[in-house]
Design an enzyme around this catalytic site. Structure first.
Site, short mmCIF file in Angstrom:
data_model
loop_
_atom_site.label_atom_id
_atom_site.label_comp_id
_atom_site.label_asym_id
_atom_site.label_seq_id
_atom_site.Cartn_x
_atom_site.Cartn_y
_atom_site.Cartn_z
N GLU A 138 -7.94 -10.03 -0.65
CA GLU A 138 -6.73 -9.95 -1.02
C GLU A 138 -5.54 -10.13 -0.12
O GLU A 138 -5.67 -9.47 1.06
CB GLU A 138 -6.72 -8.59 -1.67
CG GLU A 138 -5.46 -8.07 -2.22
CD GLU A 138 -5.70 -6.46 -2.74
OE1 GLU A 138 -4.60 -5.88 -3.15
OE2 GLU A 138 -6.58 -5.74 -2.51
N ASP B 295 -1.88 -8.95 0.20
CA ASP B 295 -0.74 -7.98 -0.23
C ASP B 295 0.56 -8.66 0.48
O ASP B 295 0.57 -8.11 1.33
CB ASP B 295 -0.91 -6.69 -0.10
CG ASP B 295 -2.04 -6.08 -0.91
OD1 ASP B 295 -2.27 -6.49 -1.91
OD2 ASP B 295 -2.78 -5.03 -0.68
N GLU C 49 4.18 -4.93 -1.22
CA GLU C 49 3.85 -3.59 -2.10
C GLU C 49 4.98 -2.78 -1.69
O GLU C 49 5.38 -2.57 -0.66
CB GLU C 49 2.64 -3.09 -1.53
CG GLU C 49 1.32 -3.98 -2.07
CD GLU C 49 0.25 -3.23 -1.88
OE1 GLU C 49 -0.44 -2.64 -3.03
OE2 GLU C 49 -0.43 -2.90 -0.70
N HIS D 202 -6.18 -8.07 3.46
CA HIS D 202 -7.53 -7.27 3.22
C HIS D 202 -8.59 -8.14 3.13
O HIS D 202 -8.98 -8.78 2.14
CB HIS D 202 -7.34 -6.42 1.81
CG HIS D 202 -6.48 -5.34 1.81
ND1 HIS D 202 -6.82 -3.77 1.89
CD2 HIS D 202 -5.09 -5.44 1.42
CE1 HIS D 202 -5.49 -3.26 1.91
NE2 HIS D 202 -4.63 -4.14 1.39
#
Length: 456
Positions: free
Chosen positions: A231, A233, A236, A247
């Site tokens: 993942e 990101d 956020e 991640h």
């Protein structure tokens, strides 16, 4: 994402609501235009773009009927005595995007509303960008740049307007898992680095076995199985704090997990890195960079540019750096530099930054243990699906993003303070009750070679 997301799942009351978004509700994906760029001022519109709602939000009912397979946060034991039987007996349905979920598009803009009041209340949503009616758009990010505009002026503490990439199957999993009949058209196949166990259907099988209803979320629970994958990101954020965070996982592509592979007992025993290596300007010691009236002024729209730089500056290289640039009111704003004693003035995510951050903050270096940027690079080379969502946090009340976290830690210790929000600000009941009109608007998505998507 950092915590395990509490997904809102619908259970519509038999015939009355079934007529609203039941078996007669066609699945029509809202159109969303975006651009592919090859050089500054040379961008082509992808007018066939659209978004699709994640399957976890959809009404799940018996095939050909109106009986709920899932009501509140529990499964029907008759229709769902086990996962395979449940998948045979139950179907996910089409969505009333605007009326039920508060999801609307206009040209190149997507609006996600936090609380929507229809015949029942909906909290949050998650959507994916489509390539066609049955496939998600797959982005190969190495040595590329991804840019979008965002307006989160109406997004307060405790709510996250997120834009990120997930290593999902482009078809939603139908080719690998024939039991999955819904596919990308109905938003199936989700995975992320938290290996979430609140997904209702994983690999075409219901996650009903071992299901435990959430004690705090009346619509969610957890099953025996989780869904893991790399993942990235990109964004956020709310109007107070923002972070970008890779991640990595030790697995390739969407992978189901059970037991400690899902990190049930120990946060760092699973297949993926749950914490990631985050760059949050406030957490990294610059507390006047991002927020209302600050350098990046969240009281109005701005542009977010993310560059995925490789070691040889080509798409065949390995990810070596993730850079961030902002543009607002015609002004290019370089990312803030780290201002933490003992750390160099990093302004991007690199292996050296991540190692230094984990050491200085005293955090477990799960990022490197799960392959760091090298494993993230493999996912980017293969292709990742664009996800956009708005959500509140039943697991950690979003404190990891915008407040002091962990609870009880000394806020003067490096890495604990992540924003100015009070530790009481992210309680979902409070947030949903006091700020139901919160929303995020993502617009003007551009993707292309580095330096092609914005004007310096």
């Amino acid at each position: 994402m950092f915590p395990k997301i509490s997904l809102i799942t619908f259970s519509l009351v038999a015939v009355a609501l079934g007529q609203q978004i039941g078996t007669n509700q066609a699945e029509t994906h809202p159109k969303l235009t975006w651009q592919t760029c090859t050089g500054t001022g040379s961008c082509q519109a992808n007018s066939n773009g659209a978004v699709v709602l994640d399957a976890n939000w959809r009404w799940t009912h018996n095939v050909g009927g109106f009986t709920n397979c899932y009501t509140g946060n529990t499964w029907d034991n008759t229709l769902c005595p086990d996962g395979e039987t449940c998948a045979t007996n139950c179907a996910v349905d089409g969505a009333d995007y605007a009326g039920t979920y508060g999801i609307t598009t206009s040209g190149n803009a997507l609006t996600l509303k936090f609380v929507t009041f229809a015949q029942q209340k909906n909290i949050g949503s998650r959507v994916y960008l489509m390539a066609d009616d049955t496939h998600y758009e797959s982005f190969q990010l190495l040595n590329k740049e991804f840019t979008f505009d965002v307006d989160l002026s109406q997004l307060p503490c405790g709510i996250n307007g997120a834009l990120y990439f997930s290593e999902m199957d482009a078809d939603g999993g139908v080719s690998r898992f024939p039991a999955n009949k819904a596919g990308a058209k109905y938003g199936t196949g989700y995975c992320d680095s938290q290996c979430p166990r609140d997904i209702k259907f994983i690999n075409g099988v219901a996650n009903s076995e071992g299901w435990v209803p959430s004690p705090s979320d009346p619509n969610a629970g957890t099953g025996n199985t989780g869904s893991c994958c790399n993942e990235m990101d990109v964004w956020e954020a709310n109007s107070v704090s923002a972070a970008f965070t890779p991640h990595p996982c030790s697995v390739d592509g969407q992978t189901s997990c059970t037991g400690e592979d899902c990190a049930i007992q120990s946060r760092f025993d699973g297949l993926c890195d749950p914490d990631g290596c985050d760059f949050n300007s406030f957490r990294m010691g610059v507390q006047d960079f991002y927020g209302k009236g600050m350098t990046v002024d969240t009281s109005s729209k701005f542009t977010v540019v993310t560059q995925f730089v490789t070691n040889n500056n080509s798409t065949s290289g390995t990810l070596s750096e993730i850079r961030r640039i902002y543009v607002q009111n015609g002004r290019v704003i370089q990312n803030s530099k780290v201002n933490i004693p003992g750390m160099q003035p990093f302004d991007s995510v690199t292996t050296d930054f991540c190692t230094s951050q984990k050491t200085t903050f005293g955090d477990t270096n799960s990022f490197q243990q799960h392959g760091g940027l090298a494993n993230m690079s493999k996912a980017m080379a293969k292709g990742m699906v664009l996800v956009m969502s708005i959500w509140d946090d039943h697991a950690a009340q979003m404190l990891w993003l915008d407040s002091d976290y962990p609870i009880g830690a000394d806020a003067t210790k490096p890495g604990v303070a992540r924003g100015t929000c009070a530790q009481s600000s992210g309680d979902p009941v409070t947030v949903e009750g006091q700020t139901p009109n919160a929303q995020v608007v993502f617009s003007n998505i551009r993707f292309g070679s580095i330096g092609s998507t914005f004007t310096a």
